[in-house]
Design a protein around this motif. Structure first.
Motif, mmCIF file in Angstrom:
data_model
loop_
_atom_site.group_PDB
_atom_site.id
_atom_site.type_symbol
_atom_site.label_atom_id
_atom_site.label_comp_id
_atom_site.label_asym_id
_atom_site.label_seq_id
_atom_site.Cartn_x
_atom_site.Cartn_y
_atom_site.Cartn_z
ATOM 1 N N GLN A 30 15.326 62.748 32.462
ATOM 2 C CA GLN A 30 16.473 62.360 33.292
ATOM 3 C C GLN A 30 16.517 63.136 34.611
ATOM 4 O OE1 GLN A 30 18.284 59.767 32.491
ATOM 5 N NE2 GLN A 30 19.916 59.898 33.983
ATOM 6 N N ARG A 95 17.917 54.705 35.574
ATOM 7 C CA ARG A 95 18.593 56.004 35.456
ATOM 8 C C ARG A 95 20.112 55.837 35.505
ATOM 9 N NH1 ARG A 95 14.986 60.232 36.015
ATOM 10 N NH2 ARG A 95 13.027 59.700 37.025
ATOM 11 N N TYR A 110 11.474 58.006 31.347
ATOM 12 C CA TYR A 110 11.105 56.904 32.233
ATOM 13 C C TYR A 110 9.586 56.828 32.349
ATOM 14 C CZ TYR A 110 15.994 57.518 32.849
ATOM 15 O OH TYR A 110 17.331 57.640 32.578
#
Length: 161
Positions: A30, A95, A110
């Motif tokens: 993140q 996000r 991701y």
């Protein structure tokens, strides 16, 4: 001939065993730092769910898991890893979506280049895996139908015993 067959069997068994554990592929967390997906295997079982911002069933599945998560965590210790396969152009939307959906208890990563997606042979999203605490993949399924999150929880409970 027997030696050859034994050697071939050993190679197949070795390949199969290695194919069933998490690959050592780096994804962004993140905060944008690279982490190895293999390092997330810290003794705690995991649900790993591959998703995309354009995949409605993906979001439905992750939201359904999130709805039950507090109750499930009272019974069994495990974590949920949400792997976005959105590319570099749409990762900022992914996000934002993870925060907007309230997936605060998830580990969100991701896979912008889809290296992890390829390494785990994911072709369609949602694709969900159950991984034991040692990093071994013990269950996998594609797609989502309402209620299938219960099946995931049952699998998690079985590997906790």
């Amino acid at each position: 001939m027997k030696k050859f067959l034994f050697l071939m069997l050993a190679l197949v068994v070795g390949f199969t065993a290695s194919a069933q554990s998490l690959p050592d592929v780096k994804v962004e967390n993140q905060e944008g730092k690279l982490v190895s997906i293999k390092d997330l295997a810290d003794g705690t079982p995991m649900i790993i769910s591959f998703w995309a911002t354009t995949c409605k069933p993906c979001i439905m599945e992750l939201n359904a898991i999130n709805d039950y998560l507090p109750e499930w965590l009272e019974e069994v210790a495990f974590k949920v890893v949400a792997v976005s396969v959105d590319d570099a152009r749409t990762v900022s939307r992914a996000r934002a979506m993870t925060q907007g959906q309230g997936w605060d208890d998830y580990t969100c990563v991701y896979d912008k280049n889809q290296d992890l997606k390829r390494a785990m042979n994911v072709s369609l999203t949602p694709h969900t895996f159950i991984v034991d605490g040692a990093g071994n993949i013990v269950y996998s399924h594609s797609g989502y139908t309402p209620g299938s999150e219960e099946e995931l929880f049952e699998k998690i409970k079985k590997i906790q015993k």
